[in-house]
Design a protein around this motif. Structure first.
Motif, PDB file in Angstrom:
ATOM      1  N   GLN A 139      31.967  -3.440  65.618  1.00 58.11           N
ATOM      2  CA  GLN A 139      32.117  -2.617  66.863  1.00 58.11           C
ATOM      3  C   GLN A 139      33.536  -1.911  66.787  1.00 58.11           C
ATOM      4  O   GLN A 139      34.476  -2.820  66.499  1.00 58.11           O
ATOM      5  CB  GLN A 139      31.898  -3.435  68.123  1.00 58.11           C
ATOM      6  CG  GLN A 139      30.343  -3.785  68.523  1.00 58.11           C
ATOM      7  CD  GLN A 139      30.368  -4.797  69.461  1.00 58.11           C
ATOM      8  OE1 GLN A 139      30.311  -4.325  70.478  1.00 58.11           O
ATOM      9  NE2 GLN A 139      30.135  -6.305  69.201  1.00 58.11           N
ATOM     10  N   SER A 140      33.428  -0.691  66.869  1.00 61.31           N
ATOM     11  CA  SER A 140      34.768  -0.043  66.539  1.00 61.31           C
ATOM     12  C   SER A 140      35.005   1.134  67.568  1.00 61.31           C
ATOM     13  O   SER A 140      35.185   2.222  67.442  1.00 61.31           O
ATOM     14  CB  SER A 140      34.724   0.585  65.389  1.00 61.31           C
ATOM     15  OG  SER A 140      34.300  -0.322  64.126  1.00 61.31           O
ATOM     16  N   VAL A 182      35.876   7.913  70.554  1.00 63.35           N
ATOM     17  CA  VAL A 182      34.680   8.008  69.776  1.00 63.35           C
ATOM     18  C   VAL A 182      34.267   6.614  69.495  1.00 63.35           C
ATOM     19  O   VAL A 182      35.138   5.633  69.624  1.00 63.35           O
ATOM     20  CB  VAL A 182      34.675   8.544  68.604  1.00 63.35           C
ATOM     21  CG1 VAL A 182      35.990   8.002  67.747  1.00 63.35           C
ATOM     22  CG2 VAL A 182      33.616   8.766  67.592  1.00 63.35           C
ATOM     23  N   GLY A 183      32.958   6.334  69.327  1.00 57.56           N
ATOM     24  CA  GLY A 183      32.483   5.015  69.003  1.00 57.56           C
ATOM     25  C   GLY A 183      31.013   5.178  68.769  1.00 57.56           C
ATOM     26  O   GLY A 183      30.376   6.056  68.913  1.00 57.56           O
ATOM     27  N   SER A 184      30.410   4.095  68.308  1.00 59.60           N
ATOM     28  CA  SER A 184      29.073   4.163  67.964  1.00 59.60           C
ATOM     29  C   SER A 184      28.267   2.754  67.805  1.00 59.60           C
ATOM     30  O   SER A 184      29.157   1.696  67.472  1.00 59.60           O
ATOM     31  CB  SER A 184      29.008   4.878  66.712  1.00 59.60           C
ATOM     32  OG  SER A 184      27.703   4.876  66.188  1.00 59.60           O
ATOM     33  N   PRO A 185      26.923   2.751  68.004  1.00 65.09           N
ATOM     34  CA  PRO A 185      26.329   1.643  67.660  1.00 65.09           C
ATOM     35  C   PRO A 185      25.819   1.813  66.059  1.00 65.09           C
ATOM     36  O   PRO A 185      26.402   2.770  65.350  1.00 65.09           O
ATOM     37  CB  PRO A 185      24.938   1.698  68.439  1.00 65.09           C
ATOM     38  CG  PRO A 185      24.766   3.086  68.497  1.00 65.09           C
ATOM     39  CD  PRO A 185      26.165   3.532  68.773  1.00 65.09           C
ATOM     40  N   GLY A 186      25.445   0.637  65.462  1.00 68.65           N
ATOM     41  CA  GLY A 186      24.840   0.686  64.064  1.00 68.65           C
ATOM     42  C   GLY A 186      25.132  -0.276  63.106  1.00 68.65           C
ATOM     43  O   GLY A 186      25.097  -0.050  61.975  1.00 68.65           O
ATOM     44  N   SER A 190      26.950  -2.552  60.663  1.00 70.37           N
ATOM     45  CA  SER A 190      28.058  -2.194  59.740  1.00 70.37           C
ATOM     46  C   SER A 190      28.137  -0.645  59.726  1.00 70.37           C
ATOM     47  O   SER A 190      29.401  -0.395  59.302  1.00 70.37           O
ATOM     48  CB  SER A 190      27.792  -2.954  58.338  1.00 70.37           C
ATOM     49  OG  SER A 190      26.633  -2.273  57.906  1.00 70.37           O
ATOM     50  N   ARG A 191      27.136   0.130  59.867  1.00 70.83           N
ATOM     51  CA  ARG A 191      27.292   1.537  59.710  1.00 70.83           C
ATOM     52  C   ARG A 191      28.277   2.030  60.713  1.00 70.83           C
ATOM     53  O   ARG A 191      28.688   3.123  60.669  1.00 70.83           O
ATOM     54  CB  ARG A 191      25.678   2.229  59.948  1.00 70.83           C
ATOM     55  CG  ARG A 191      25.159   1.623  58.625  1.00 70.83           C
ATOM     56  CD  ARG A 191      23.519   2.356  58.772  1.00 70.83           C
ATOM     57  NE  ARG A 191      22.878   1.820  57.423  1.00 70.83           N
ATOM     58  CZ  ARG A 191      22.289   0.546  57.364  1.00 70.83           C
ATOM     59  NH1 ARG A 191      22.335  -0.240  58.107  1.00 70.83           N
ATOM     60  NH2 ARG A 191      21.575   0.287  56.429  1.00 70.83           N
ATOM     61  N   ILE A 192      28.604   1.358  61.957  1.00 70.60           N
ATOM     62  CA  ILE A 192      29.389   1.954  62.956  1.00 70.60           C
ATOM     63  C   ILE A 192      30.711   2.220  62.204  1.00 70.60           C
ATOM     64  O   ILE A 192      31.156   3.377  62.562  1.00 70.60           O
ATOM     65  CB  ILE A 192      29.735   0.708  63.922  1.00 70.60           C
ATOM     66  CG1 ILE A 192      28.352   0.394  64.724  1.00 70.60           C
ATOM     67  CG2 ILE A 192      30.818   1.234  64.799  1.00 70.60           C
ATOM     68  CD1 ILE A 192      28.566  -0.878  65.564  1.00 70.60           C
ATOM     69  N   ILE A 193      31.042   1.574  61.393  1.00 73.05           N
ATOM     70  CA  ILE A 193      32.651   1.670  60.928  1.00 73.05           C
ATOM     71  C   ILE A 193      32.571   2.971  60.143  1.00 73.05           C
ATOM     72  O   ILE A 193      33.384   3.847  60.360  1.00 73.05           O
ATOM     73  CB  ILE A 193      32.954   0.561  59.902  1.00 73.05           C
ATOM     74  CG1 ILE A 193      32.942  -0.737  60.648  1.00 73.05           C
ATOM     75  CG2 ILE A 193      34.307   0.915  59.218  1.00 73.05           C
ATOM     76  CD1 ILE A 193      33.065  -2.104  59.622  1.00 73.05           C
ATOM     77  N   ASN A 194      31.570   3.373  59.245  1.00 75.01           N
ATOM     78  CA  ASN A 194      31.554   4.356  58.688  1.00 75.01           C
ATOM     79  C   ASN A 194      31.329   5.610  59.497  1.00 75.01           C
ATOM     80  O   ASN A 194      31.570   7.157  59.163  1.00 75.01           O
ATOM     81  CB  ASN A 194      30.771   4.322  57.372  1.00 75.01           C
ATOM     82  CG  ASN A 194      31.295   3.481  56.386  1.00 75.01           C
ATOM     83  OD1 ASN A 194      32.500   3.286  56.139  1.00 75.01           O
ATOM     84  ND2 ASN A 194      30.385   2.534  55.421  1.00 75.01           N
ATOM     85  N   ALA A 195      30.557   5.356  60.404  1.00 71.73           N
ATOM     86  CA  ALA A 195      30.288   6.548  61.262  1.00 71.73           C
ATOM     87  C   ALA A 195      31.641   7.380  61.899  1.00 71.73           C
ATOM     88  O   ALA A 195      31.624   8.424  62.132  1.00 71.73           O
ATOM     89  CB  ALA A 195      29.151   6.252  62.269  1.00 71.73           C
ATOM     90  N   VAL A 196      32.072   6.334  62.426  1.00 72.26           N
ATOM     91  CA  VAL A 196      33.333   6.516  63.214  1.00 72.26           C
ATOM     92  C   VAL A 196      34.265   7.146  62.231  1.00 72.26           C
ATOM     93  O   VAL A 196      34.876   8.214  62.682  1.00 72.26           O
ATOM     94  CB  VAL A 196      33.695   5.297  63.977  1.00 72.26           C
ATOM     95  CG1 VAL A 196      35.405   5.790  64.552  1.00 72.26           C
ATOM     96  CG2 VAL A 196      33.052   4.734  65.436  1.00 72.26           C
ATOM     97  N   MET A 197      34.489   6.734  61.132  1.00 71.28           N
ATOM     98  CA  MET A 197      35.433   7.404  60.256  1.00 71.28           C
ATOM     99  C   MET A 197      35.201   8.625  59.792  1.00 71.28           C
ATOM    100  O   MET A 197      35.810   9.572  59.843  1.00 71.28           O
ATOM    101  CB  MET A 197      35.511   6.332  59.065  1.00 71.28           C
ATOM    102  CG  MET A 197      36.612   7.208  57.716  1.00 71.28           C
ATOM    103  SD  MET A 197      35.633   8.257  56.671  1.00 71.28           S
ATOM    104  CE  MET A 197      34.802   7.053  55.456  1.00 71.28           C
TER     105      MET A 197
END
Length: 586
Positions: free
Chosen positions: A469-470, A484-488, A490-497
């Motif tokens: 969670q990021s 910004v933030g997201s569910p997902g 481990s994909r959270i990290i790359n989605a936010v980036m």
């Protein structure tokens, strides 16, 4: 209050396509070009929701409206975040929760303060790694949804701490919980998404009688879209919380019911575990990217360190010049590998493990990592040293809020898996998390031969497991720029980036940045995932560089707000249905 029409916003949140070029690459000529400073830019394919006096972006339309009402009544972003958090526990039961936990980043404009609250679940006393393992040392697949997998929930404590410390003082605690109480007591209309999920998971969910009672009709039938779902037991719990605050959950009537169910089913959460739970305020992890300040959660959130480390690496490459080309995707994938290898090795609960945060996010380390990237060759994961963290479910949720004073909240919370452990505490309507399965339960266990596991994330009493969670903010010269933030998982990290790089490097508005196709690599397995519809020519060029490219699934569901002068520009991700970003325009 003048609100944008629901139809207009939903149309924003339900369609997407990859842009062939970035705004920076487009011609400045033509009668409709408004320039990069315009609020509405006709050269853009996607347009953000616009507001002036406040904005809420969440994964559920009802919860968004609840947050807007609090802002209208004089509440600040923190007040609204509490109301949204409780509302989502009713209307988005697969992820919104009272029986889970999460992380919150808060920005207080008048105090020039950015801080965070860690309300991650904790391991109860008596629980060990052996509760998740079979005799041969392999992880027991049935342990994922067991009563053993339930961590001590943090949501109620976390939301209360945020309100108590940083609420406006204009809105009472009871008034913030009441909208969720009314939704649970009077009912709300089930949408297609919830109906479909209940149908898909009904066999599993009905294994627990309290869950079956809460989320299915008396005859066992699934609620259809448009049906009213009433949750009387959850309404009772919310009434207790509204009246008694977190004491109701951790020491009072709700706690008694949690303990009774634990004793009935062999769970490990007891009275002391609940009474000792503490939501913790922590300084954020900060970094810089091309003149912007990036602010996110400290460990056990692993996202902040990973995001900042990746951005530090990418700073050494001319992404704006390259556009969203194969070169850009290649160096992003390489940065992802390097960062995720570090994440698995060094991330843990800092109360139990000395996480070397400053070293991981240092510019000096990033330069050394960037120098390892070959522009013409994908580095095999076997050539990068690291440890593996357990997989996390994508069934989390995020919301972002900005108020008229420039205060902001970025909040991500979860039950871990969709509907958590699938078990409702009898008499409470509260779904419990299955968060503890995200500990590295095979770390150092005899029999786990050939398995790479993170020693930093092993099971220990009162420890908080590592999370992807990021919740994140970006500041420019000390002023709020992006939430910004997201569910997902481990994909959270790359989605936010990728949201951050799309905005900063490719000069996209927040809707354009949200709608771009995403990529994901997490070092292990050695696979570069691309979203469906990703540019086929770019994918082929990545294969030629040696990437094992696989078209997989959509990644994340970002809920984002950008500040541009006196305007708030927001976007809900189209990747999951039912989301709504809405602003106050006055």
């Amino acid at each position: 209050m003048k609100l944008f029409s629901l139809n207009r916003v939903v149309s924003v949140a339900c369609s997407f396509v990859i842009a062939a070029t970035t705004v920076a690459q487009q011609s400045d000529s033509g009668p409709y070009n408004m320039g990069n400073k315009g609020i509405v830019r006709y050269e853009d394919v996607f347009h953000p929701v616009v507001g002036r006096s406040g904005m809420v972006s969440s994964q559920n339309a009802i919860a968004t409206q609840v947050g807007l009402e609090i802002l209208e009544q004089g509440g600040n972003a923190v007040d609204a975040s509490v109301a949204v958090g409780f509302a989502l526990a009713v209307t988005l039961p697969r992820a919104g929760n009272l029986g889970g936990g999460g992380f919150m980043v808060l920005h207080l404009a008048d105090k020039s303060l950015t801080t965070t609250i860690d309300y991650r679940e904790t391991a109860p006393t008596g629980l060990t790694a052996q509760h998740f393992l079979m005799e041969d040392g392999q992880k027991d697949p049935e342990s994922r949804d067991s009563w053993h997998a339930m961590g001590v929930p943090g949501t109620v404590a976390g939301l209360y701490k945020a309100w108590e410390q940083y609420g406006s003082g204009n809105i009472s605690w009871k008034k913030l919980v009441d909208p969720a109480y009314r939704l649970a007591k009077k009912g709300f209309a089930v949408n297609y998404d919830l109906s479909q999920l209940l149908g898909l998971k009904q066999e599993w969910l009905k294994e627990n009688p309290s869950t079956a009672k809460a989320y299915f009709k008396k005859d066992g039938e699934v609620y259809q879209a448009g049906d009213k779902l009433v949750l009387p037991d959850l309404a009772w719990s919310l009434k207790q919380i509204a009246k008694h605050g977190p004491d109701a959950f951790y020491r009072g009537a709700i706690a008694e019911k949690i303990i009774a169910d634990m004793e009935r089913h062999g769970g490990y959460i007891d009275a002391d575990d609940l009474a000792q739970y503490e939501a913790k305020e922590k300084p954020p992890v900060t970094g810089s990217y091309r003149g912007y300040e990036v602010v996110s959660m400290a460990p056990p959130s692993s996202g902040a360190v990973a995001i900042i480390e990746m951005l530090n690496i990418l700073e050494h490459f001319p992404l704006a010049q390259w556009g969203r080309s194969a070169n850009t995707m290649h160096v992003m994938a390489e940065a992802m590998k390097l960062s995720f290898a570090d994440r698995g090795t060094y991330m843990g609960d800092p109360d139990f493990y000395p996480v070397p945060i400053e070293w991981l996010v240092s510019k000096e380390r990033a330069k050394k990592l960037a120098d390892r990237i070959d522009l013409n060759r994908a580095t095999p994961s076997t050539e990068i040293e690291g440890d593996v963290l357990p997989p996390e479910s994508p069934s989390t949720t995020h919301y972002s809020i900005v108020d008229r004073h420039g205060n902001a909240v970025s909040n991500t919370y979860t039950l871990s898996a969709s509907f958590g452990a699938g078990k409702v505490i009898k008499g409470t309507g509260i779904l419990m998390n299955n968060q503890l399965h995200t500990f590295s339960v095979r770390a150092g266990i005899p029999g786990a031969v050939g398995f790479i596991a993170s020693e930093a994330n092993k099971v220990e009493t009162f420890k908080r497991p590592v999370s992807s969670q990021s919740p994140t903010m970006v500041l420019k010269e000390g002023k709020l720029y992006l939430v910004v933030g997201s569910p997902g998982g481990s994909r959270i990290i790359n989605a936010v980036m990728q949201i951050i790089t799309n905005v900063i490097d490719h000069n996209m508005n927040i809707a354009e940045a949200t709608n771009e196709r995403r990529i994901h690599h997490q070092w292990y397995p050695d696979r570069l995932e691309l979203e469906p519809g990703f540019n086929a020519d770019t994918a082929e060029l990545l294969r030629q560089k040696g990437h094992d490219v696989e078209i997989t699934q959509t990644m994340g569901s970002t809920q984002s707000i950008m500040v541009k002068g006196e305007y708030l520009l927001g976007a809900s991700d189209p990747r999951r249905p039912g989301a709504l970003t809405q602003g106050i325009d006055k």
